[in-house]
Structure formats: C-alpha cells, structure tokens
Design an enzyme around this catalytic site. Structure first.
Site: not given
Ligand code: 5GP
Ligand code: ZN
Length: 136
Positions: A32, A88, A101
C-alpha cells in the site's frame, strides 16, 4: 475484464509499476502506498470487480488461501505480532478505490495503528428483532 480509468486495473496488471510481493495469473499483491503499518499490502485481482458483492465465486474462493500464504510470508520476513485482514465495500464503509481489494495489515507491539470497531450495547429484544428481520 479490465476497466478503463481504473487505477487498480493498471496496478494489478502491471501497466503501472508497483512494489509487488507476489503475483500469479489471478492476483497481484503489492505494498500500500500509504501503509498503516510496515508491510501493509493489498491483494488485488487482475480482473475488475467493483467490490465483494460483484466478485466472482472463483476469484473469491482464492482470496483467503492467498491471504494465509501472504500472512506466512510476512510473518517469516517481518515477524508481526498480530494481523488484520480488512476489506471495505462502499464509500460509507471506507472504500476509496472501487476495484475489489483486501488489506493485509501486519501488527506490531506499539505500532499505534488504529483499525478500530466501536461496539454498542443493544437494548432488550433488539438482537432478536434483527434476527427475525434477517431470517424472515
Ligand atoms: P480502501 O480505502 O478503498 O479500502 O483502500 C484503498 C487503499 O489503496 C488505501 O489504503 C490507499 O493507501 C491505497 N492506494 C490508493 N492508491 C494507491 C496507489 O496508487 N498505489 C498503491 N500501492 N496503493 C494505493
Ligand atoms: Zn479495476
């Protein structure tokens, strides 16, 4: 199928480079970019699904075995003391990237990370009402 304009489709399929710890024909697991703890990574299917509701049974059936495999790898390499698996669905539930994810979050003594759930105390008969609603 990939979805145009989906960042995780591009990351999972290698169109944009990632810090990948594991890859197979169905998934990429990468760090992440804003980790909650050291080694926080994401299991991301190569195929696009908006969320768990939309996920195919085939891909879904492979997520937990892969999570376990990654837990073992991260235990061996980083030596975590606890582990959160977080997933989530929907904006209200904290989803910010609308490509399914699963978060793998190694936990360490004193890491200060907050992945909290606040609990309530249901009133008399409340749980039974919910149960009735679900089972009716
Ligand atoms: P969500 O909030 O949708 O459950 O999680 C999305 C996750 O994706 C977050 O923890 C955020 O830090 C991560 N994330 C968002 N954009 C990117 C990216 O471009 N690269 C990586 N490696 N992680 C990302
Ligand atoms: Zn996607």
């Amino acid at each position: 199928m990939k979805k145009e304009d989906c960042i995780f489709c591009k990351l999972a399929n290698g169109d944009i480079p990632t810090n990948t710890i594991y890859e197979d024909s169905d998934f990429r697991v990468f760090l992440d970019s804003s980790p909650a703890t050291k080694g926080h990574c994401l299991i991301v299917p190569k195929e696009h699904f908006d969320n768990l509701e939309e996920l195919s049974d085939d891909v879904a059936s492979k997520v937990f075995p892969l999570a376990r495999k990654m837990m073992k790898l991260l235990k061996e390499k980083l030596g975590w003391d606890g582990f959160n698996v977080v997933q989530n669905n929907g904006e209200l539930a904290g989803q910010t990237v609308f490509h399914f994810h699963t978060h793998l979050i190694p936990r360490y003594e004193g890491d200060g990370a907050s992945i909290a759930m606040s609990h309530t105390s249901p009133g008399e008969g409340e749980l039974e009402k919910v149960l009735e609603q679900i089972l009716s």
